[in-house]
Design an enzyme around this catalytic site. Structure first.
Site, PDB file in Angstrom:
ATOM      1  N   ASP A  73     -58.925  83.514 -41.941  1.00 34.03           N
ATOM      2  CA  ASP A  73     -58.384  82.335 -41.029  1.00 34.03           C
ATOM      3  C   ASP A  73     -58.027  82.458 -39.865  1.00 34.03           C
ATOM      4  O   ASP A  73     -57.370  81.651 -39.211  1.00 34.03           O
ATOM      5  CB  ASP A  73     -57.309  81.877 -42.047  1.00 34.03           C
ATOM      6  CG  ASP A  73     -56.009  82.562 -41.978  1.00 34.03           C
ATOM      7  OD1 ASP A  73     -56.340  83.903 -41.812  1.00 34.03           O
ATOM      8  OD2 ASP A  73     -54.952  82.339 -42.380  1.00 34.03           O
ATOM      9  N   SER A 111     -56.652  83.641 -46.312  1.00 35.04           N
ATOM     10  CA  SER A 111     -56.687  84.529 -44.923  1.00 35.04           C
ATOM     11  C   SER A 111     -57.618  85.507 -45.314  1.00 35.04           C
ATOM     12  O   SER A 111     -58.891  85.463 -45.257  1.00 35.04           O
ATOM     13  CB  SER A 111     -55.088  84.868 -45.119  1.00 35.04           C
ATOM     14  OG  SER A 111     -54.847  85.626 -43.960  1.00 35.04           O
ATOM     15  N   ASP A 170     -55.590  84.071 -38.148  1.00 37.10           N
ATOM     16  CA  ASP A 170     -54.301  84.277 -37.757  1.00 37.10           C
ATOM     17  C   ASP A 170     -53.987  85.842 -37.433  1.00 37.10           C
ATOM     18  O   ASP A 170     -52.938  86.059 -37.234  1.00 37.10           O
ATOM     19  CB  ASP A 170     -53.097  83.857 -38.993  1.00 37.10           C
ATOM     20  CG  ASP A 170     -53.173  84.571 -40.251  1.00 37.10           C
ATOM     21  OD1 ASP A 170     -54.105  85.681 -40.403  1.00 37.10           O
ATOM     22  OD2 ASP A 170     -52.184  84.468 -41.184  1.00 37.10           O
ATOM     23  N   ASP A 190     -59.499  87.995 -39.091  1.00 36.42           N
ATOM     24  CA  ASP A 190     -59.694  87.701 -40.389  1.00 36.42           C
ATOM     25  C   ASP A 190     -60.046  86.514 -40.840  1.00 36.42           C
ATOM     26  O   ASP A 190     -60.362  85.613 -39.982  1.00 36.42           O
ATOM     27  CB  ASP A 190     -58.466  88.356 -41.085  1.00 36.42           C
ATOM     28  CG  ASP A 190     -57.303  87.207 -40.922  1.00 36.42           C
ATOM     29  OD1 ASP A 190     -57.318  86.378 -39.818  1.00 36.42           O
ATOM     30  OD2 ASP A 190     -56.444  87.091 -41.539  1.00 36.42           O
TER      31      ASP A 190
END
EC number: 5.4.2.10
Length: 448
Positions: free
Chosen positions: A242, A100, A244, A240
């Protein structure tokens, strides 16, 4: 052995804590647990742009195939895309290889069930138990029963099509800046906005495996804040690594964090009669300004512990439709089962377009109270001292009386480090600084 799974799957420094061997074992145990008794189960695998992704994917997929499951590899896609595509392709489970918003040396492995939800603690414990038992009773099929790997070429397009379906308008006439954090959004976000007719300018969408989250994206939005003003954009959006989470920047270069986004989206959904029970689910770390803004709009808030998994749990329990965190993890449960940066970004843009208001005007429904954070270094076994020590509780009471309803004190032990976090909100930043650091020092002194 301690618990292998944290609040967001298994994380660690790649090749040191999260090794290829561990990825293989997680693939093998995860495939076995999540597809128990299913005939030729199917597991979806996606990842972000980190250099260690290839190594971990190869090992994880080997583990999946070794128990006779099929691995469907979708390549570099956002975490929420894996959650959505697991449902769309009727897979038995999904796995994403990503850490992440963490720096590049970290990586992680996170599982989703067939419905696209993060696993329960019980299932994670079952996976760990199998690894610790050295795979006792887990079969190793041979011949035609060994699993196959399939590469799904249309994953990116399928996710983009889904994302576009979440708003009822195009974005023609809008000038939008995107910061892709050199991460998983670098193709999907840019394509989606261009296909919707927006004029798009992009920064940090040239991943080289090492530059993910590096002074860019939602954890470092400063470059985007300057860029939006310089390029005269209607707004900017930062993802960010990833994708999400998503934060926005208004046309004046101000940061619009997750609290503002929830205030804007909450009011919009309520006005359309689409906010279930007129409730937004937030964490205890949300700014007091959000609670005041939602209250003024006759929207109720439900508070949870910090972490999007707790927000989601509460939403599922009561059927709430909107929830999230200050960090930009926003869950629109009508569309996806996890925080989805692209869906959040599209929602913000569609509200700006439909309302014919600037983002700064929309954000003006909320006034953010100054917030000060201070850390107290405390041994892990003394993290509850603030509840037990009279001098500390007296000091907390004294600060609360001084803030008298125009601020608050929040004490939160860290789940991952030997720290207790002290958070104060109120109207006078300098005074808050003094009080927060004084309280943190007192906790540290009494605990050590």
């Amino acid at each position: 052995m301690g618990r292998m799974f944290g609040t967001d799957g298994v994380r660690g420094i790649a090749n040191k804590e999260l090794t290829a061997e561990l990825a293989y074992r997680l693939g093998r145990a995860g495939a076995y647990v999540l597809t128990n008794e299913t005939h030729k189960p199917k597991i979806l695998v996606g990842m972000d742009t980190r250099i260690s992704g290839d190594m971990l994917e190869a090992a994880l997929v080997s583990g999946i195939l070794s128990v006779g499951a099929e691995a469907v590899c979708v390549g570099i896609v956002p975490t929420p895309a894996v959650a959505y595509l697991t449902r769309k392709y009727k897979a038995d489970a999904g796995v994403v290889i990503s850490a992440s918003h963490n720096p590049v040396e970290y990586n992680g492995i996170k599982f989703f069930d067939a419905k696209g939800y993060k696993l329960s603690d019980n299932l994670e414990d079952e996976i760990q138990k199998i690894i610790e038992s050295d795979f006792e009773g887990v079969p190793l099929p041979t011949g035609e029963s060994v699993g196959r790997k399939v590469v799904e070429e249309s994953a990116e397009e399928d996710y983009i099509k889904f994302a576009k379906s979440t708003i009822g308008t195009d974005l023609k006439g809008m000038k939008i800046a995107l910061d892709c954090a050199n991460g998983a959004a670098y193709k999907t976000a840019v394509k989606t906005f261009r296909e919707l007719g927006a004029q798009v300018t992009v920064i940090n969408n040239d991943p080289d495996g090492i530059n993910i989250n590096c002074n860019c994206g939602s954890t470092h939005p400063e470059e985007l804040m300057d860029y939006v003003v310089k390029k005269n954009c209607d707004l900017g959006l930062a993802f960010d690594g990833d994708a999400d989470r998503c934060l926005a920047v208004d046309e004046k270069g101000n940061l619009i964090d997750g609290d503002f986004i929830m205030a804007i989206c909450g009011k919009y959904l309520k006005d359309k009669g689409e906010l279930h029970k007129d409730v937004v689910v937030v964490t205890v770390m949300s700014n007091m300004g959000l609670f005041l803004a939602l209250d003024k709009a006759n929207i109720k808030t439900v508070k949870t512990k910090v972490g999007d998994r707790y927000v989601l749990e509460e939403m599922l329990k009561e059927g709430y439709k909107l929830g999230g965190e200050q960090s930009g993890h926003i869950i629109f449960l009508d569309y996806n089962t996890t925080g989805d940066g692209l869906v959040t970004a599209l929602k913000i843009c569609s509200i700006v377009k439909e309302s014919r208001k600037t983002l700064s005007k929309l954000a003006s429904i909320m006034h953010k109270l100054p917030q000060v954070l201070a850390n107290a270094k405390v041994p892990n076994n003394k993290k509850d001292i603030y509840l037990e020590d009279k001098e500390i509780s007296d000091e907390i009471k004294k600060i609360e009386e001084e803030l008298h309803g125009k601020g608050r004190v929040l004490i939160r032990p860290s789940g991952t480090e030997p720290l207790v976090r002290v958070m104060l909100e109120g109207e006078d930043q300098d005074r808050l600084n003094t009080l927060a650091h004084g309280l943190a020092e007192l906790i540290e002194k009494k605990a050590n």
